[in-house]
Design a protein around this motif. Structure first.
Motif, PDB file in Angstrom:
ATOM      1  N   ILE A 166      -9.160  -4.862  -1.700  1.00 37.01           N
ATOM      2  CA  ILE A 166      -8.255  -5.563  -2.614  1.00 37.01           C
ATOM      3  C   ILE A 166      -7.177  -6.298  -1.811  1.00 37.01           C
ATOM      4  N   CYS A 167      -6.559  -5.605  -0.896  1.00 34.46           N
ATOM      5  CA  CYS A 167      -5.466  -6.205  -0.126  1.00 34.46           C
ATOM      6  C   CYS A 167      -5.943  -7.410   0.689  1.00 34.46           C
ATOM      7  N   ILE A 168      -7.090  -7.270   1.376  1.00 36.04           N
ATOM      8  CA  ILE A 168      -7.577  -8.380   2.197  1.00 36.04           C
ATOM      9  C   ILE A 168      -7.889  -9.575   1.300  1.00 36.04           C
ATOM     10  N   ALA A 169      -8.607  -9.323   0.204  1.00 39.80           N
ATOM     11  CA  ALA A 169      -9.005 -10.424  -0.677  1.00 39.80           C
ATOM     12  C   ALA A 169      -7.769 -11.123  -1.230  1.00 39.80           C
ATOM     13  N   LEU A 215      -1.420  -4.100   5.756  1.00 39.67           N
ATOM     14  CA  LEU A 215      -0.653  -3.674   4.582  1.00 39.67           C
ATOM     15  C   LEU A 215      -1.379  -2.528   3.877  1.00 39.67           C
ATOM     16  N   ALA A 216      -2.693  -2.681   3.700  1.00 42.54           N
ATOM     17  CA  ALA A 216      -3.476  -1.640   3.024  1.00 42.54           C
ATOM     18  C   ALA A 216      -3.357  -0.322   3.767  1.00 42.54           C
ATOM     19  N   LEU A 217      -3.410  -0.394   5.093  1.00 41.22           N
ATOM     20  CA  LEU A 217      -3.355   0.837   5.879  1.00 41.22           C
ATOM     21  C   LEU A 217      -1.977   1.495   5.795  1.00 41.22           C
ATOM     22  N   ASN A 218      -0.997   0.773   5.305  1.00 44.15           N
ATOM     23  CA  ASN A 218       0.342   1.320   5.183  1.00 44.15           C
ATOM     24  C   ASN A 218       0.667   1.780   3.771  1.00 44.15           C
ATOM     25  N   CYS A 278      -3.597  15.290   7.176  1.00 45.47           N
ATOM     26  CA  CYS A 278      -2.253  15.445   6.653  1.00 45.47           C
ATOM     27  C   CYS A 278      -1.997  14.341   5.631  1.00 45.47           C
ATOM     28  N   GLY A 279      -0.898  14.472   4.910  1.00 41.30           N
ATOM     29  CA  GLY A 279      -0.571  13.439   3.934  1.00 41.30           C
ATOM     30  C   GLY A 279       0.014  12.220   4.616  1.00 41.30           C
ATOM     31  N   GLY A 280      -0.107  11.076   3.920  1.00 41.27           N
ATOM     32  CA  GLY A 280       0.492   9.865   4.489  1.00 41.27           C
ATOM     33  C   GLY A 280      -0.243   8.626   4.029  1.00 41.27           C
ATOM     34  N   SER A 281       0.189   7.469   4.529  1.00 44.20           N
ATOM     35  CA  SER A 281      -0.513   6.224   4.228  1.00 44.20           C
ATOM     36  C   SER A 281      -1.911   6.319   4.805  1.00 44.20           C
ATOM     37  N   ILE A 282      -2.839   5.534   4.220  1.00 42.82           N
ATOM     38  CA  ILE A 282      -4.242   5.764   4.600  1.00 42.82           C
ATOM     39  C   ILE A 282      -4.519   5.472   6.070  1.00 42.82           C
ATOM     40  N   GLY A 283      -3.801   4.534   6.652  1.00 40.57           N
ATOM     41  CA  GLY A 283      -4.136   4.171   8.026  1.00 40.57           C
ATOM     42  C   GLY A 283      -3.303   4.858   9.072  1.00 40.57           C
ATOM     43  N   GLU A 284      -2.183   5.465   8.670  1.00 40.11           N
ATOM     44  CA  GLU A 284      -1.278   5.985   9.689  1.00 40.11           C
ATOM     45  C   GLU A 284      -1.581   7.413  10.093  1.00 40.11           C
ATOM     46  N   VAL A 285      -2.410   8.094   9.283  1.00 36.16           N
ATOM     47  CA  VAL A 285      -2.538   9.532   9.495  1.00 36.16           C
ATOM     48  C   VAL A 285      -3.315   9.900  10.753  1.00 36.16           C
ATOM     49  N   CYS A 286      -4.352   9.134  11.078  1.00 38.69           N
ATOM     50  CA  CYS A 286      -5.202   9.549  12.190  1.00 38.69           C
ATOM     51  C   CYS A 286      -4.741   8.895  13.486  1.00 38.69           C
ATOM     52  N   ALA A 287      -3.951   9.630  14.257  1.00 39.45           N
ATOM     53  CA  ALA A 287      -3.375   9.074  15.482  1.00 39.45           C
ATOM     54  C   ALA A 287      -4.461   8.715  16.491  1.00 39.45           C
ATOM     55  N   LEU A 288      -5.512   9.519  16.541  1.00 39.13           N
ATOM     56  CA  LEU A 288      -6.573   9.297  17.525  1.00 39.13           C
ATOM     57  C   LEU A 288      -7.225   7.924  17.332  1.00 39.13           C
TER      58      LEU A 288
END
Lengths: 456, 316
Positions: B51-54, B85-88, B180-190
Motif C-alpha cells: 500500500i505504502c509503495i503504491a 515509511l511502511a517499515l516504520n 519483540c514489539g515495534g514497527s514492522i521493519g525496525e524490530v529485526c536488527a540482524l
C-alpha cells in the motif's frame, strides 16, 4: 637543502575515477604515415602568442625550414613538415572554435631536408633553452605549453626534482607508452641532458602501473651504468585517472603540494612529458625540429586502431583513411583523450603539435545523457582529485554567484572531469564549473577596467 | 564526411552508476528487513508495504503532473520512501493513516520543496513524526511479534516495545531476531545490519555515519547509565542509523561533516530516550540534525589540494 630521497611507493593521492583503460594499441608497433599531399600549419599550436608567417604564397619550402615565428617569450616557432610549395595562407577554424591563420603547403613528395638543419651546439643551460626554443617544442602531452619557457626556471625558484610524466591516464591513448618501448634510449638521454644542465639530482619517472613492459624497459636502462649515481628512478603509480595531471603527479611522486594558483616550480618540481624529453634528445642529435609526432588513432569506430607517426599539419581525414577508415559512422570525433579532449565538428581539421590522439567514438561509448536532479550523494567529492566540492561549485556557477564560487575555490579546479564522470545523476558538473571560472575571470577583468577608469 | 558529428564539452565518457541503480541498491538492502517483517508479523505487513509503495509512487506521479514537471518515478526514489515509511509503521495501522503518511512524505516534504534532492528533511521520517503526533494511539499499538516473550505482553494481542518494557524481558537474541514489539521493519536488527553491509560493500553509503552514530549512542548510553548493547539493538536506532541518517539529500557530503552530524544524532537520540517522555528519540534527533546539515557542511569544507592556511597576522 634537505637530503632528497626516492619514494619506494607513490604518496597517497585522493580522488580520481576508474575510467576504462581501453589501451588497445599498446602492443602494436607505430606505423609511419606516407607523406600527405597537403599539410596545414596553424599559427597557434601552443599556449601563448601566435606566430607570424615568414613565407609568402608561392614560396618553395624544405622540410624543417622555419616558416613562422614570434618574438613573444611564451611562444614556439613553426617548421614546415613537408617540402613543397606554399599554396595559400588562410584562416581556418581550430578545434576550440577560434579562427587562426594557417600556412597550407602542397607537398612535392621529395621530403628534401632544409640545408639549415644541423645539430645545435649546446654547452650551457641558456644554449639548451635557445635550442629548445628553435626546435619549436611544446609539451607533447596535450597542453602544448612551450618547453623552452618551462626550462627557463626563474632564479628565485629552487627546483630539485625532475618528474617525467608517463602516467598517460586518459583512456585509449598509448602514444607515450609506444614512445618508451620504441625510443627508450632517447628518453633516458633526454633526461640526462636536462638534468645535467639544470643541475637536478633527483629524476622520478612517474608511470602508471598498467604498463609493466614500459616500466621494465625503463628500469633496465635507468639501472644500468648510464646513471652512475642512481639519480633516475622509475616509480610505478596507481592506474587511475587523472594521475597524469601535473599537480596530482607531483603529489604522488614527491608528496609535495603545488600551492593554489602556483606553478610546479613553487613545489620544487619540473614536470615534463616523456615524448617531449625524448624529442629533446633527438633534436640535439639531429637538429630536426618538431615536424612529426606520434599519435594514437583509436575508438569504437576505427577499423584498425594503431599509433601513427604523422607529419604535423596532416589532415585528420588522411590519418583515418590510412588506418582503414571508419568501421561505422562515428558519433563523436575527439582530439585528445575522452576525458579532456575536444570534440571536433568534422574531420576536416589538421594534426597539431600537442595532439596526442584522434578518437572516433561510437554512440555506445560516448552517449550523451540528460542531466537529472542532484541527489547530493557526494560521489563528486570523493572523485575530485583537488578535494573541491563540485556540486556546490556547479550550483554556485548556475546561480552566477561569484562569492560562492570563490568560497569553494573554483579556480583550483583543473577541469579533469572526474566529477561529471562519477555523477550518478549525469549532471554536467565540470561543464558548469568551467562556466563558473569564466564568470570569475570576467568579474576580475571588469574590476580592473573599473579601477583604471576611476583613475582617469 | 556525410554523417553529422556530436559536439559537446569534455568529458565524453560517463561512469556507469545511475540514480536508479543507487535506489535499487537501497531497495535490495531493505529486502531482508521486509522479509523478516513478514515472518514476524505475518502477511499483513506485506500488504502494508505494498500500500505504502503504491501510494507513494502514485502521489509522486500525480504531483509531478500537476506541477507540470517531468515524471521522476523511474528513479525509484518514491519506492524507497514508501518502503521506508511502511517499515516504520506498526502492522495493524489503518491503511488510510498510512496513506496519509505517504501524502506528507511525497507531496508535502518532497515535491513541494522541489522533488528529489531538494527536501530538507528525510520524507519518510518527517511523515512518521507527523503520524506519531497526529495519531499517537494507532501509531503506538504494538502487535505481539511471533516468538516474543510472554512477559512483555500488555494484553492478549499487544506487547511492549523493548524501550518501554521492564528491563530483562527481552534478551539480546530476541532483539537481534526481532522477537519483540515495534514497527514492522525496525524490530529485526540482524536483517538491518545485513542490509547496511550490502550498502557499504556496494559503496552506496559510506560507513562513517552508521558507525559513528552507533558508536556515539553506545558511549552516551554508558554515560547516562543505560545498557549500550540493549540501546543499540532496540527501537528504531538500527534502521535510523543505517537507512535514515544516511539519506543522501539530508546528510552532509563532507567527510568531517558526516562525523559531526552522526555524533549529533547519537547524542540526541540517547538524551531523548533517557530524559524525554517519549520512549523513542531516533526520528526526532535525525530530523533535527537534518536541519543543521547546511551549516555543518559550510563549516567542514575540505582543504583543497595546495591550499595553505594563512597564519594569523600574515598580510596578503
Amino acid at each position: 637543502m634537505a637530503e632528497l630521497s626516492f619514494p619506494k611507493r607513490p604518496y597517497r593521492t585522493k580522488g580520481g575515477v576508474h575510467a576504462p583503460h581501453n589501451k588497445n594499441t599498446a602492443h602494436k608497433e607505430s606505423v609511419i604515415l606516407p607523406v600527405p599531399s597537403m599539410v596545414a600549419l596553424p599559427m597557434t599550436q601552443h599556449i601563448g602568442a601566435p606566430c607570424k608567417p615568414m613565407v609568402k604564397v608561392g614560396d618553395i619550402v624544405d622540410v624543417g625550414q622555419q616558416i613562422a615565428v614570434s618574438d613573444a617569450f611564451v611562444s614556439a616557432p613553426i617548421h614546415a613538415s613537408v617540402s613543397g610549395k606554399v599554396k595559400k595562407i588562410d584562416k581556418i577554424t581550430m578545434p576550440d572554435g577560434g579562427k587562426v591563420e594557417a600556412i597550407f603547403i602542397e607537398s612535392d613528395g621529395e621530403q628534401r631536408l632544409s640545408p639549415d638543419i644541423h645539430p645545435p651546439k649546446v654547452n650551457s643551460l641558456s644554449d639548451l633553452i635557445t635550442a629548445v626554443r628553435n626546435s619549436g617544442l611544446v609539451g607533447l602531452g596535450g597542453a602544448g605549453f612551450p618547453t623552452s619557457v618551462k626550462l627557463n626556471i626563474p632564479s628565485d625558484k629552487n627546483v630539485d626534482t625532475l618528474i617525467i610524466n608517463v602516467a598517460e591516464c586518459e583512456p585509449y591513448i598509448t602514444s607515450d607508452h609506444r614512445e618508451i618501448l620504441e625510443n627508450s634510449w632517447d628518453v633516458i638521454s633526454g633526461i640526462i641532458t636536462v638534468k645535467e644542465f639544470l643541475d637536478i639530482h633527483r629524476v622520478i619517472i612517474g608511470i602508471e602501473n598498467n604498463k609493466p613492459d614500459a616500466i621494465k624497459a625503463l628500469r633496465e636502462i635507468a639501472d644500468s651504468k648510464v646513471d652512475p649515481n642512481d639519480e633516475i628512478r622509475v616509480l610505478p603509480i596507481r592506474a587511475t585517472y587523472p594521475q597524469g595531471a601535473e599537480k596530482i603527479l607531483i603529489k604522488a611522486c614527491t608528496g609535495r603540494e603545488v600551492p593554489v594558483g602556483g606553478l610546479p616550480s613553487d613545489a620544487g618540481c619540473l614536470v615534463m612529458n616523456v615524448g617531449s624529453i625524448a624529442f629533446i634528445a633527438r633534436y640535439l642529435k639531429t637538429g630536426i625540429p618538431l615536424i612529426w609526432r606520434r599519435l594514437t588513432v583509436d575508438g569504437g569506430c576505427i577499423e584498425n586502431p594503431v599509433n601513427v607517426i604523422a607529419p604535423i599539419g596532416t589532415p585528420i581525414k588522411d590519418v583515418i583513411d590510412f588506418v582503414g577508415g571508419y568501421k561505422e559512422p562515428p558519433y563523436k570525433l575527439i582530439m585528445g583523450g575522452p576525458m579532456m579532449g575536444i570534440a571536433l565538428p568534422n574531420d576536416d581539421l589538421y594534426i597539431l603539435k600537442q595532439n596526442n590522439a584522434i578518437l572516433a567514438l561510437s554512440e555506445k561509448e560516448a552517449k550523451y545523457s540528460e542531466p537529472t536532479a542532484c541527489i547530493r550523494c557526494g560521489k563528486c567529492l570523493d572523485a575530485c582529485p583537488m578535494r573541491l566540492q563540485p556540486l556546490e561549485l556547479a550550483n554556485a556557477a548556475d546561480r552566477g554567484d561569484t562569492d560562492g564560487l570563490k568560497f569553494y575555490n573554483v579556480m583550483n579546479c583543473m577541469e579533469c572531469g572526474c566529477c561529471s564522470f562519477a555523477c550518478p545523476a549525469k549532471r554536467h558538473l565540470v561543464q558548469h564549473i568551467r562556466m563558473g571560472k569564466a564568470l570569475i575571470q570576467k568579474a576580475k577583468r571588469e574590476e580592473i577596467a573599473a579601477s583604471k577608469g576611476g583613475k582617469k | 564526411m556525410d554523417t553529422k558529428l556530436h559536439v559537446s564539452a569534455s568529458p565524453h565518457f560517463k561512469g556507469s552508476s545511475t540514480t536508479r541503480r543507487i535506489m535499487l541498491d537501497v531497495i535490495i538492502a531493505l529486502i531482508p528487513a521486509s522479509v523478516m517483517a513478514c515472518v514476524i508479523f505475518g502477511m499483513r505487513s506485506m500488504v502494508l508495504i505494498a500500500i505504502c509503495i503504491a501510494t507513494c509512487v502514485l502521489l509522486e506521479f500525480i504531483s509531478r503532473k500537476i506541477m507540470k514537471r517531468d515524471t521522476t518515478i523511474g528513479d525509484l526514489s518514491a519506492v524507497v520512501t514508501g518502503l521506508l515509511l511502511a517499515l516504520n509503521l506498526p502492522v495493524d495501522i489503518n491503511p488510510l493513516i498510512a496513506m496519509f503518511g505517504c501524502l506528507i512524505a511525497i507531496v508535502v516534504v518532497k515535491q513541494m520543496f522541489g522533488g528529489i534532492g531538494m527536501n530538507f528533511v528525510n520524507p519518510a521520517l518527517a511523515a512518521r513524526i507527523v503520524l506519531l503526533v497526529s495519531f499517537p494511539g494507532p501509531m503506538m499499538h504494538w502487535v505481539t511479534a511471533a516468538g516474543a516473550p510472554k512477559a512483555a505482553a500488555i494484553d492478549a494481542t499487544t506487547s511492549a516495545t523493548p524501550l518501554a518494557a521492564e528491563p530483562g524481558v527481552y534478551s539480546y537474541v530476541d532483539l537481534l531476531l526481532g522477537r519483540c514489539g515495534g514497527s514492522i521493519g525496525e524490530v529485526c536488527a540482524l536483517a538491518l545490519i545485513l542490509g547496511g553491509i550490502y550498502l557499504v560493500v556496494r559503496k552506496v553509503i559510506s560507513p562513517i555515519i552508521p558507525c559513528v552514530y552507533l558508536g556515539t549512542a553506545a558511549v552516551m548510553s554508558l554515560i547516562v547509565g543505560l545498557d549500550p548493547l540493549y540501546q543499540l539493538l532496540s527501537g528504531g536506532l538500527m534502521i535510523g542509523a543505517i537507512f535514515m541518517a544516511t539519506d543522501y539529500t539530508t546528510s552532509p557530503v563532507t567527510k568531517w561533516g558526516k562525523v559531526i552530524y552522526a555524533i549529533g544524532c547519537g547524542i540526541l537520540t540517547i538524551l531523548l530516550r533517557a530524559f524525554s517522555n517519549m520512549p523513542e528519540g531516533v526520528s526526532f534527533s535525525i530530523l533535527l540534525m537534518n536541519i543543521l546539515v547546511p551549516l555543518i557542511e559550510r563549516a567542514t569544507a575540505p582543504r583543497t589540494l595546495g591550499y595553505i592556511k594563512k597564519k594569523k597576522g600574515e598580510q596578503k
